[in-house]
Scaffold this motif. Structure first.
Motif, PDB file in Angstrom:
ATOM      1  N   LEU A  23       1.392  -1.432   0.665  1.00 13.55           N
ATOM      2  CA  LEU A  23      -0.021  -0.098   0.270  1.00 13.55           C
ATOM      3  C   LEU A  23       0.559   1.285  -0.062  1.00 13.55           C
ATOM      4  CD1 LEU A  23      -2.654   1.980   0.203  1.00 13.55           C
ATOM      5  CD2 LEU A  23      -2.274   1.133   3.492  1.00 13.55           C
ATOM      6  N   ILE A  24       1.200   2.155  -1.486  1.00  9.80           N
ATOM      7  CA  ILE A  24       1.580   2.952  -1.139  1.00  9.80           C
ATOM      8  C   ILE A  24       0.456   4.793  -1.298  1.00  9.80           C
ATOM      9  CG2 ILE A  24       3.331   4.781  -2.620  1.00  9.80           C
ATOM     10  CD1 ILE A  24       3.941   1.870  -4.066  1.00  9.80           C
ATOM     11  N   GLY A  25       1.135   5.031   0.354  1.00 10.15           N
ATOM     12  CA  GLY A  25       0.508   6.632   0.327  1.00 10.15           C
ATOM     13  C   GLY A  25       1.033   7.114   1.589  1.00 10.15           C
ATOM     14  N   LYS A  26      -0.770   8.430   2.277  1.00  6.69           N
ATOM     15  CA  LYS A  26       0.225   9.083   2.906  1.00  6.69           C
ATOM     16  C   LYS A  26      -0.088   9.500   4.178  1.00  6.69           C
ATOM     17  CE  LYS A  26      -1.535  13.287   0.830  1.00  6.69           C
ATOM     18  NZ  LYS A  26      -1.308  14.385   0.806  1.00  6.69           N
ATOM     19  N   PRO A  27      -0.025   9.793   5.354  1.00  5.46           N
ATOM     20  CA  PRO A  27      -1.086   9.873   7.073  1.00  5.46           C
ATOM     21  C   PRO A  27      -1.645  10.375   6.223  1.00  5.46           C
ATOM     22  CG  PRO A  27       1.572   9.752   7.107  1.00  5.46           C
ATOM     23  CD  PRO A  27       1.619  10.234   5.565  1.00  5.46           C
ATOM     24  N   GLY A  28      -2.591  10.400   6.908  1.00 10.50           N
ATOM     25  CA  GLY A  28      -4.452  11.498   6.819  1.00 10.50           C
ATOM     26  C   GLY A  28      -4.458  11.477   5.737  1.00 10.50           C
ATOM     27  N   LEU A  61       8.911   7.259  -5.019  1.00  8.70           N
ATOM     28  CA  LEU A  61       7.266   7.399  -4.829  1.00  8.70           C
ATOM     29  C   LEU A  61       6.283   8.802  -4.996  1.00  8.70           C
ATOM     30  CD1 LEU A  61       7.805   4.233  -1.835  1.00  8.70           C
ATOM     31  CD2 LEU A  61       6.901   3.947  -4.349  1.00  8.70           C
ATOM     32  N   HIS A  62       6.796   9.295  -4.205  1.00 11.40           N
ATOM     33  CA  HIS A  62       6.277  10.297  -4.453  1.00 11.40           C
ATOM     34  C   HIS A  62       5.917  10.968  -5.595  1.00 11.40           C
ATOM     35  CE1 HIS A  62       5.099  15.400  -4.176  1.00 11.40           C
ATOM     36  NE2 HIS A  62       4.219  14.894  -3.020  1.00 11.40           N
ATOM     37  N   HIS A  63       6.363  11.325  -6.280  1.00  6.53           N
ATOM     38  CA  HIS A  63       7.230  11.361  -8.154  1.00  6.53           C
ATOM     39  C   HIS A  63       6.104  10.763  -9.041  1.00  6.53           C
ATOM     40  CE1 HIS A  63       8.556  13.608 -11.604  1.00  6.53           C
ATOM     41  NE2 HIS A  63       8.523  12.398 -11.881  1.00  6.53           N
ATOM     42  N   LYS A  64       6.846   9.428  -8.845  1.00  9.04           N
ATOM     43  CA  LYS A  64       5.121   8.887  -9.448  1.00  9.04           C
ATOM     44  C   LYS A  64       4.023   8.301  -8.739  1.00  9.04           C
ATOM     45  CE  LYS A  64       6.295   3.958 -10.818  1.00  9.04           C
ATOM     46  NZ  LYS A  64       7.013   2.452 -11.550  1.00  9.04           N
ATOM     47  N   TYR A  65       3.384   8.137  -8.018  1.00  9.23           N
ATOM     48  CA  TYR A  65       2.560   8.115  -7.281  1.00  9.23           C
ATOM     49  C   TYR A  65       1.596   8.895  -6.664  1.00  9.23           C
ATOM     50  CZ  TYR A  65       3.711   3.462  -8.050  1.00  9.23           C
ATOM     51  OH  TYR A  65       4.035   2.086  -8.619  1.00  9.23           O
ATOM     52  N   TRP A  66       2.082  10.350  -6.688  1.00  7.04           N
ATOM     53  CA  TRP A  66       1.129  11.540  -5.953  1.00  7.04           C
ATOM     54  C   TRP A  66      -0.539  11.849  -6.200  1.00  7.04           C
ATOM     55  CZ3 TRP A  66      -0.252  16.306  -7.345  1.00  7.04           C
ATOM     56  CH2 TRP A  66       0.250  16.713  -8.503  1.00  7.04           C
ATOM     57  N   GLU A  67      -0.546  11.497  -7.477  1.00  7.09           N
ATOM     58  CA  GLU A  67      -2.118  12.244  -7.752  1.00  7.09           C
ATOM     59  C   GLU A  67      -2.874  10.843  -7.735  1.00  7.09           C
ATOM     60  OE1 GLU A  67      -0.969  13.478 -12.211  1.00  7.09           O
ATOM     61  OE2 GLU A  67      -1.461  15.383 -10.805  1.00  7.09           O
ATOM     62  N   GLN A  68      -1.820   9.188  -7.648  1.00  5.17           N
ATOM     63  CA  GLN A  68      -3.048   7.706  -7.446  1.00  5.17           C
ATOM     64  C   GLN A  68      -3.594   7.203  -5.915  1.00  5.17           C
ATOM     65  OE1 GLN A  68      -1.221   5.540 -10.310  1.00  5.17           O
ATOM     66  NE2 GLN A  68      -1.546   6.130 -12.036  1.00  5.17           N
ATOM     67  N   ILE A  69      -2.693   8.087  -4.922  1.00  2.00           N
ATOM     68  CA  ILE A  69      -2.823   7.132  -3.704  1.00  2.00           C
ATOM     69  C   ILE A  69      -4.421   7.101  -3.637  1.00  2.00           C
ATOM     70  CG2 ILE A  69       0.131   7.953  -3.375  1.00  2.00           C
ATOM     71  CD1 ILE A  69      -1.907   9.624  -1.158  1.00  2.00           C
ATOM     72  N   PRO A  70      -4.660   6.264  -2.384  1.00  2.91           N
ATOM     73  CA  PRO A  70      -3.708   4.861  -2.606  1.00  2.91           C
ATOM     74  C   PRO A  70      -3.135   4.147  -3.271  1.00  2.91           C
ATOM     75  CG  PRO A  70      -5.751   4.555  -1.526  1.00  2.91           C
ATOM     76  CD  PRO A  70      -5.938   6.270  -2.117  1.00  2.91           C
ATOM     77  N   VAL A  71      -2.052   3.780  -3.871  1.00  5.67           N
ATOM     78  CA  VAL A  71      -1.783   2.229  -5.139  1.00  5.67           C
ATOM     79  C   VAL A  71      -1.216   1.394  -4.232  1.00  5.67           C
ATOM     80  CG1 VAL A  71      -0.145   2.167  -6.992  1.00  5.67           C
ATOM     81  CG2 VAL A  71      -1.266   4.471  -6.278  1.00  5.67           C
ATOM     82  N   ILE A  72      -2.015   0.304  -4.968  1.00  4.69           N
ATOM     83  CA  ILE A  72      -1.687  -0.917  -4.557  1.00  4.69           C
ATOM     84  C   ILE A  72      -1.403  -1.490  -5.675  1.00  4.69           C
ATOM     85  CG2 ILE A  72      -2.572  -3.286  -3.472  1.00  4.69           C
ATOM     86  CD1 ILE A  72      -4.664   0.354  -3.390  1.00  4.69           C
TER      87      ILE A  72
END
Length: 95
Positions: A23-28, A61-72
């Motif tokens: 799971l690629i995501g961020k807090p909050g 990871l931020h550069h690659k996925y920031w617009e898609q989170i969460p990414v599985i």
């Protein structure tokens, strides 16, 4: 003679317990929290392992996925983003 499809047989598929969900995501992130709940449930049912990665701690990871989170990811390959369908995840894990 009929072609052999042995390399595509079910026996060559990985056991769900040998699979890893990331799971690629961020807090909050409420979508990340919802995705984590689904992943925890499906992995507990199938025996797959899972891990969580924070895009705020990894610039790649931020550069690659920031617009898609969460990414599985399943075994490192992108499986889904934004929402996780439990049935689809179980199928991807071979369960």
């Amino acid at each position: 003679m009929a072609p052999s499809f042995g390399m595509f047989s079910r026996s060559t598929r990985k056991n769900p317990a040998e699979r890893t969900v990331t799971l690629i995501g961020k807090p909050g992130c409420h979508l990340c929290d919802a995705a984590q709940a689904v992943i925890e449930t499906v992995c507990a049912e199938t025996g797959a392992s899972w891990e969580k990665k924070d895009i705020t701690q990894d610039s790649d990871l931020h550069h690659k996925y920031w617009e898609q989170i969460p990414v599985i990811l399943v075994d490192g390959a992108q499986h889904d983003f934004w929402r996780v369908d439990p049935k689809r995840l179980r199928t991807a894990l071979g369960a």
